[in-house]
Enzyme design. Structure first.
Site, PDB file in Angstrom:
ATOM      1  N   GLY A   1      -3.623  -9.728  -4.675  1.00 51.81           N
ATOM      2  CA  GLY A   1      -3.620 -10.498  -3.430  1.00 51.81           C
ATOM      3  C   GLY A   1      -4.346 -11.823  -3.539  1.00 51.81           C
ATOM      4  O   GLY A   1      -4.633 -12.465  -2.532  1.00 51.81           O
TER       5      GLY A   1
ATOM      6  N   GLY B   1       2.683  -5.990  -4.300  1.00 50.28           N
ATOM      7  CA  GLY B   1       2.158  -6.014  -2.937  1.00 50.28           C
ATOM      8  C   GLY B   1       2.890  -7.066  -2.113  1.00 50.28           C
ATOM      9  O   GLY B   1       4.002  -6.863  -1.653  1.00 50.28           O
ATOM     10  N   GLY B   2       2.245  -8.216  -1.949  1.00 48.87           N
ATOM     11  CA  GLY B   2       2.759  -9.267  -1.065  1.00 48.87           C
ATOM     12  C   GLY B   2       4.239  -9.587  -1.226  1.00 48.87           C
ATOM     13  O   GLY B   2       4.975  -9.680  -0.234  1.00 48.87           O
TER      14      GLY B   2
ATOM     15  N   GLU C   1      -3.940  -2.414 -12.482  1.00 48.40           N
ATOM     16  CA  GLU C   1      -4.048  -3.504 -11.522  1.00 48.40           C
ATOM     17  C   GLU C   1      -5.440  -4.120 -11.599  1.00 48.40           C
ATOM     18  O   GLU C   1      -6.378  -3.610 -10.969  1.00 48.40           O
ATOM     19  CB  GLU C   1      -3.803  -2.982 -10.102  1.00 48.40           C
ATOM     20  CG  GLU C   1      -2.430  -2.356  -9.928  1.00 48.40           C
ATOM     21  CD  GLU C   1      -2.007  -2.347  -8.459  1.00 48.40           C
ATOM     22  OE1 GLU C   1      -0.990  -2.964  -8.153  1.00 48.40           O
ATOM     23  OE2 GLU C   1      -2.726  -1.768  -7.640  1.00 48.40           O
TER      24      GLU C   1
ATOM     25  N   GLU D   1      -7.870  -0.865  -3.280  1.00 52.53           N
ATOM     26  CA  GLU D   1      -8.329  -1.012  -1.887  1.00 52.53           C
ATOM     27  C   GLU D   1      -8.865   0.314  -1.350  1.00 52.53           C
ATOM     28  O   GLU D   1      -9.785   0.336  -0.529  1.00 52.53           O
ATOM     29  CB  GLU D   1      -7.187  -1.572  -1.022  1.00 52.53           C
ATOM     30  CG  GLU D   1      -6.941  -3.043  -1.343  1.00 52.53           C
ATOM     31  CD  GLU D   1      -5.508  -3.506  -1.220  1.00 52.53           C
ATOM     32  OE1 GLU D   1      -4.698  -2.834  -0.560  1.00 52.53           O
ATOM     33  OE2 GLU D   1      -5.190  -4.559  -1.809  1.00 52.53           O
TER      34      GLU D   1
ATOM     35  N   HIS E   1      -5.507   3.412  -5.441  1.00 48.83           N
ATOM     36  CA  HIS E   1      -5.369   1.963  -5.306  1.00 48.83           C
ATOM     37  C   HIS E   1      -6.760   1.337  -5.136  1.00 48.83           C
ATOM     38  O   HIS E   1      -7.632   1.913  -4.490  1.00 48.83           O
ATOM     39  CB  HIS E   1      -4.473   1.610  -4.110  1.00 48.83           C
ATOM     40  CG  HIS E   1      -4.120   0.162  -4.110  1.00 48.83           C
ATOM     41  ND1 HIS E   1      -4.972  -0.791  -3.619  1.00 48.83           N
ATOM     42  CD2 HIS E   1      -3.038  -0.495  -4.592  1.00 48.83           C
ATOM     43  CE1 HIS E   1      -4.413  -1.989  -3.786  1.00 48.83           C
ATOM     44  NE2 HIS E   1      -3.233  -1.833  -4.375  1.00 48.83           N
TER      45      HIS E   1
ATOM     46  N   SER F   1      -0.372  -9.790  -7.989  1.00 50.12           N
ATOM     47  CA  SER F   1       0.283 -11.079  -7.781  1.00 50.12           C
ATOM     48  C   SER F   1       1.557 -11.269  -8.618  1.00 50.12           C
ATOM     49  O   SER F   1       1.827 -12.363  -9.111  1.00 50.12           O
ATOM     50  CB  SER F   1      -0.696 -12.226  -8.021  1.00 50.12           C
ATOM     51  OG  SER F   1      -1.792 -12.129  -7.119  1.00 50.12           O
TER      52      SER F   1
ATOM     53  N   TRP G   1       3.569  -1.703   0.488  1.00 52.00           N
ATOM     54  CA  TRP G   1       3.564  -2.520   1.709  1.00 52.00           C
ATOM     55  C   TRP G   1       2.202  -2.553   2.392  1.00 52.00           C
ATOM     56  O   TRP G   1       2.013  -3.301   3.345  1.00 52.00           O
ATOM     57  CB  TRP G   1       4.625  -1.995   2.688  1.00 52.00           C
ATOM     58  CG  TRP G   1       6.040  -2.173   2.229  1.00 52.00           C
ATOM     59  CD1 TRP G   1       6.476  -2.609   1.002  1.00 52.00           C
ATOM     60  CD2 TRP G   1       7.222  -1.940   3.007  1.00 52.00           C
ATOM     61  NE1 TRP G   1       7.847  -2.650   0.967  1.00 52.00           N
ATOM     62  CE2 TRP G   1       8.332  -2.236   2.181  1.00 52.00           C
ATOM     63  CE3 TRP G   1       7.457  -1.487   4.301  1.00 52.00           C
ATOM     64  CZ2 TRP G   1       9.648  -2.106   2.633  1.00 52.00           C
ATOM     65  CZ3 TRP G   1       8.758  -1.361   4.744  1.00 52.00           C
ATOM     66  CH2 TRP G   1       9.844  -1.668   3.919  1.00 52.00           C
ATOM     67  N   LYS G   2       1.298  -1.708   1.958  1.00 51.27           N
ATOM     68  CA  LYS G   2      -0.049  -1.667   2.538  1.00 51.27           C
ATOM     69  C   LYS G   2       0.035  -1.520   4.069  1.00 51.27           C
ATOM     70  O   LYS G   2       0.940  -0.864   4.555  1.00 51.27           O
ATOM     71  CB  LYS G   2      -0.847  -2.903   2.090  1.00 51.27           C
ATOM     72  CG  LYS G   2      -0.777  -3.095   0.562  1.00 51.27           C
ATOM     73  CD  LYS G   2      -1.693  -4.143   0.016  1.00 51.27           C
ATOM     74  CE  LYS G   2      -1.542  -4.219  -1.499  1.00 51.27           C
ATOM     75  NZ  LYS G   2      -2.455  -5.167  -2.119  1.00 51.27           N
TER      76      LYS G   2
HETATM   77  P1  PGA Z   1      -0.269  -8.094  -4.779  1.00 55.50           P
HETATM   78  O1  PGA Z   1      -0.738  -6.564  -4.631  1.00 55.50           O
HETATM   79  O2  PGA Z   1       1.074  -8.069  -5.465  1.00 55.50           O
HETATM   80  O3  PGA Z   1      -0.184  -8.614  -3.360  1.00 55.50           O
HETATM   81  O4  PGA Z   1      -1.304  -8.783  -5.602  1.00 55.50           O
HETATM   82  C1  PGA Z   1      -0.533  -5.642  -5.661  1.00 55.50           C
HETATM   83  C2  PGA Z   1      -1.080  -4.295  -5.267  1.00 55.50           C
HETATM   84  O5  PGA Z   1      -2.107  -4.242  -4.574  1.00 55.50           O
HETATM   85  O6  PGA Z   1      -0.497  -3.255  -5.597  1.00 55.50           O
END
Ligand code: PGA
Length: 249
Positions: free
Chosen positions: A172, A233-234, A166, A96, A94, A212, A10-11
Site C-alpha cells: 500500500g 491489494g489496491g 509480502e 495488517e 496478513h 504494490s 479487497w481488505k
Molecule cells: P497492495 O496490497 O497491493 O495494495 O500493496 C497488497 C496486500 O496487502 O496484499
C-alpha cells in the site's frame, strides 16, 4: 507443477452493491488463463460474492479466520462457517492482521493448523518490515516467520499451503520490491523449505509476491522463476487493473 495464482485482497473495501458491480465487470472481462484467479471480499460479502460467481472460475476466498472451532469469540468467523458458504481458502497472517490485530506467529500457527484440519487451503502471508531490510535482517526474519508458523507441519500438509511473501514496506506504499529482490527472497524461501522438508515440497508450493503490484510492474515480477503469482491489494479493486495483472501472468 505448482499453480500460478493471482489473488485480489479487497481488505475493508466495497459494500455489497460495489462488490456485485466489480465481480460482474471482472467476470465479463476475465481473460483466458491457466492461472487460478481469486478474490477476497470482506466477510459480510462472501455469500454475495459466491452467488455472483456461481458460474465463474474465479474463486472466492476469505481474508482471515479464527483458530477455534466455535464458541465465545465475539466478532470472529470459524472455518466451518466459511466451508458452509462454499469458501475453501483463507488468507492467514496478513501483515495488517499482525500489525493492527496482534496476530503473533503462535496465533498464526494455530490458525494454520485449524484451517488444514478442516481442509481449508491456507494462503499464508509473511514478510519483513522496512527496518529489517535496512539492517540486513530480512532473510532471518522471513525464515523465523516460516519456522514459527509452518515448520511443524507434516510434509503432506504443504499441498494445501500457498505462500505470499509480502514485504511490509511495499504494501500500500507504492514501493515495490524490485523483480530481483522478489526473486532473491522467493528463491531463499524455497531453499529454506527444501532444507526443512525436501525439494518436492519446496518445488510444489506456489509462492506469490505481494506489495504494490500494478499493471505496469506485474509482468516483470511474474517473469521471475520463483514468483508464482501475486496477492494484489489496491489494484484488485479496479477491474481493468486486476484484469491487466491476470493477463501479465
Ligand atoms: P497492495 O496490497 O497491493 O495494495 O500493496 C497488497 C496486500 O496487502 O496484499
Amino acid at each position: 507443477m505448482r499453480s500460478k495464482i493471482v489473488a485480489g485482497n479487497w481488505k475493508m473495501n466495497k459494500n455489497l452493491a460495489d462488490t456485485e458491480t466489480l465481480l460482474a465487470e471482472l467476470s465479463a472481462k476475465l481473460p483466458d488463463t491457466n492461472a487460478e484467479v481469486m478474490v477476497s471480499p470482506t466477510y459480510v460479502n462472501l455469500v454475495g460474492a459466491t452467488r455472483a460467481l456461481e458460474n465463474s472460475t474465479i474463486e472466492v476466498i476469505a481474508q482471515n479466520m479464527h483458530f477455534a472451532e466455535s464458541g465465545a469469540f465475539t466478532g470472529e468467523i470459524s472455518a466451518d462457517m466459511l466451508l458452509g458458504i462454499g469458501v475453501n481458502t483463507a488468507i492467514i497472517g496478513h501483515s495488517e492482521r499482525r500489525a493492527y490485530f496482534g496476530e503473533t506467529d503462535a496465533i498464526l500457527a494455530k490458525k494454520v493448523a485449524t484451517a488444514l484440519s478442516k481442509n481449508i487451503r491456507t494462503m499464508f502471508c509473511f514478510g519483513e518490515e522496512l527496518e529489517d531490510r535496512q539492517s540486513g535482517n530480512h532473510f532471518k526474519v522471513v525464515e523465523s516467520q516460516l519456522k514459527n508458523a509452518l515448520f511443524s507441519l507434516n510434509a503432506s500438509a504443504w499441498s494445501s499451503i500457498v505462500l505470499a511473501y509480502e514485504p511490509v514496506w511495499a504494501i500500500g506504499t507504492g514501493e515495490t520490491a524490485s523483480p530481483e529482490q522478489a526473486q532473491e527472497m522467493h528463491a531463499f524461501i524455497r531453499k529454506t523449505i527444501a532444507e526443512q522438508y525436501n525439494t518436492d515440497v519446496a518445488d510444489g508450493v506456489s509462492i506469490l509476491y505481494g506489495g504494490s503490484v500494478k499493471p505496469g510492474n506485474a509482468a516483470e515480477i511474474f517473469s521471475k522463476p520463483d514468483v508464482d503469482g501475486g496477492l494484489i491489494g489496491g489494484a484488485s479493486l479496479v477491474a481493468d487493473d486486476f484484469v491487466a495483472i491476470i493477463k501479465a501472468i
